[in-house]
Design a protein around this motif. Structure first.
Motif, short mmCIF file in Angstrom:
data_model
loop_
_atom_site.label_atom_id
_atom_site.label_comp_id
_atom_site.label_asym_id
_atom_site.label_seq_id
_atom_site.Cartn_x
_atom_site.Cartn_y
_atom_site.Cartn_z
N GLU A 190 0.82 -1.11 0.13
CA GLU A 190 0.10 -0.03 -0.07
C GLU A 190 0.83 1.17 0.28
O GLU A 190 0.48 2.39 -0.66
CB GLU A 190 -0.82 0.03 1.41
N ALA A 191 2.02 1.22 0.73
CA ALA A 191 2.72 2.32 0.85
C ALA A 191 3.77 2.66 -0.51
O ALA A 191 3.93 3.57 -1.02
CB ALA A 191 4.08 2.05 1.83
N MET A 192 3.86 1.43 -1.29
CA MET A 192 4.48 1.69 -2.75
C MET A 192 3.72 1.97 -3.87
O MET A 192 4.11 2.52 -4.63
CB MET A 192 5.22 0.05 -2.92
N ALA A 193 2.34 1.36 -3.58
CA ALA A 193 1.38 1.78 -4.94
C ALA A 193 -0.02 1.58 -4.28
O ALA A 193 -0.78 0.75 -4.56
CB ALA A 193 1.64 0.32 -6.09
N PRO A 194 -0.06 2.97 -3.56
CA PRO A 194 -1.50 3.05 -2.99
C PRO A 194 -2.83 3.19 -3.90
O PRO A 194 -3.87 2.71 -3.31
CB PRO A 194 -1.35 4.33 -2.16
N ASP A 195 -2.71 3.12 -5.19
CA ASP A 195 -3.52 3.10 -6.15
C ASP A 195 -4.26 1.78 -6.55
O ASP A 195 -5.26 1.45 -7.16
CB ASP A 195 -3.18 3.86 -7.31
N PHE A 196 -3.28 0.77 -5.92
CA PHE A 196 -3.58 -0.69 -6.42
C PHE A 196 -3.89 -1.38 -5.22
O PHE A 196 -4.00 -2.48 -5.42
CB PHE A 196 -2.47 -0.97 -7.25
N PHE A 197 -3.23 -1.24 -3.84
CA PHE A 197 -3.27 -2.06 -2.83
C PHE A 197 -4.07 -1.28 -1.49
O PHE A 197 -3.85 -0.05 -1.33
CB PHE A 197 -2.10 -2.37 -2.51
N PRO A 233 -4.20 -3.87 -13.97
CA PRO A 233 -3.58 -2.20 -14.30
C PRO A 233 -2.71 -2.27 -15.80
O PRO A 233 -2.39 -3.40 -16.22
CB PRO A 233 -2.63 -2.21 -13.12
N GLY A 234 -2.55 -1.09 -16.17
CA GLY A 234 -2.15 -0.98 -17.51
C GLY A 234 -0.52 -1.17 -17.43
O GLY A 234 0.16 -0.92 -16.21
N GLU A 235 0.01 -1.54 -18.38
CA GLU A 235 1.59 -1.59 -18.52
C GLU A 235 2.30 -0.40 -18.01
O GLU A 235 3.34 -0.56 -17.41
CB GLU A 235 2.15 -1.89 -19.74
N GLU A 236 1.93 0.78 -17.88
CA GLU A 236 2.50 1.73 -17.63
C GLU A 236 2.83 1.83 -15.82
O GLU A 236 3.46 2.63 -15.43
CB GLU A 236 1.74 3.35 -17.66
N HIS A 237 2.13 1.00 -15.28
CA HIS A 237 2.27 1.02 -13.85
C HIS A 237 3.27 -0.08 -13.35
O HIS A 237 3.30 -0.48 -12.12
CB HIS A 237 0.71 0.96 -13.00
N ARG A 238 3.80 -0.99 -14.38
CA ARG A 238 4.59 -1.94 -14.10
C ARG A 238 5.47 -1.75 -13.01
O ARG A 238 5.79 -2.56 -11.94
CB ARG A 238 5.36 -2.84 -15.42
N GLN A 239 6.45 -0.75 -13.20
CA GLN A 239 7.57 -0.35 -12.35
C GLN A 239 7.07 -0.11 -10.96
O GLN A 239 7.67 -0.65 -9.88
CB GLN A 239 8.33 0.87 -12.88
N ASP A 240 5.78 0.59 -10.57
CA ASP A 240 5.48 0.72 -9.32
C ASP A 240 5.01 -0.50 -8.70
O ASP A 240 5.17 -0.88 -7.37
CB ASP A 240 4.36 1.95 -9.18
N LEU A 241 4.28 -1.30 -9.58
CA LEU A 241 3.76 -2.75 -9.13
C LEU A 241 4.81 -3.42 -8.61
O LEU A 241 4.79 -4.32 -7.57
CB LEU A 241 2.88 -3.21 -10.09
N GLU A 242 5.89 -3.83 -9.54
CA GLU A 242 7.13 -4.38 -9.17
C GLU A 242 7.66 -4.23 -8.06
O GLU A 242 8.11 -5.02 -7.02
CB GLU A 242 7.98 -4.51 -10.55
N ALA A 243 7.84 -2.88 -7.69
CA ALA A 243 8.53 -2.45 -6.34
C ALA A 243 7.73 -2.87 -5.29
O ALA A 243 8.15 -3.21 -4.28
CB ALA A 243 8.62 -0.96 -6.48
N ALA A 244 6.30 -2.82 -5.33
CA ALA A 244 5.29 -3.32 -4.41
C ALA A 244 5.40 -4.70 -4.20
O ALA A 244 5.41 -5.11 -2.96
CB ALA A 244 4.04 -2.72 -4.69
N VAL A 245 5.42 -5.62 -5.06
CA VAL A 245 5.64 -6.89 -5.04
C VAL A 245 7.00 -7.16 -4.30
O VAL A 245 6.92 -8.15 -3.29
CB VAL A 245 5.72 -7.67 -6.26
N VAL A 246 8.08 -6.84 -4.77
CA VAL A 246 9.47 -6.93 -4.23
C VAL A 246 9.44 -6.63 -2.58
O VAL A 246 10.17 -7.11 -1.82
CB VAL A 246 10.40 -6.19 -5.00
#
Length: 63
Positions: free
Chosen positions: A17-24, A39-52
């Motif tokens: 939630e801290a890394m990608a609050p629009d998605f979690f 989500p769209g591909e343009e959000h991949r970097q933020d989402l990968e950071a959240a997953v990691v």
């Protein structure tokens, strides 16, 4: 791209939630809610950071 969350693994620490609050969001029960599963591909970097950032490995991105 699709976000997968294992709610049984989730410890509710809120790193995603801290890394990608629009998605979690961590709900009242202390587990993750995915706000937008495809989500769209343009959000991949933020989402990968959240997953990691998830210390219990409760999140995955699938193509």
């Amino acid at each position: 791209m699709r976000i997968e969350a294992d709610r049984d693994k989730c410890a509710g620490l809120g790193m995603c939630e801290a890394m990608a609050p629009d998605f979690f969001e961590v709900d009242e029960e202390g587990t993750v809610l995915v706000l937008e599963e495809q989500p769209g591909e343009e959000h991949r970097q933020d989402l990968e950071a959240a997953v990691v950032s998830c210390p219990v490995l409760a999140l995955k991105l699938r193509d």
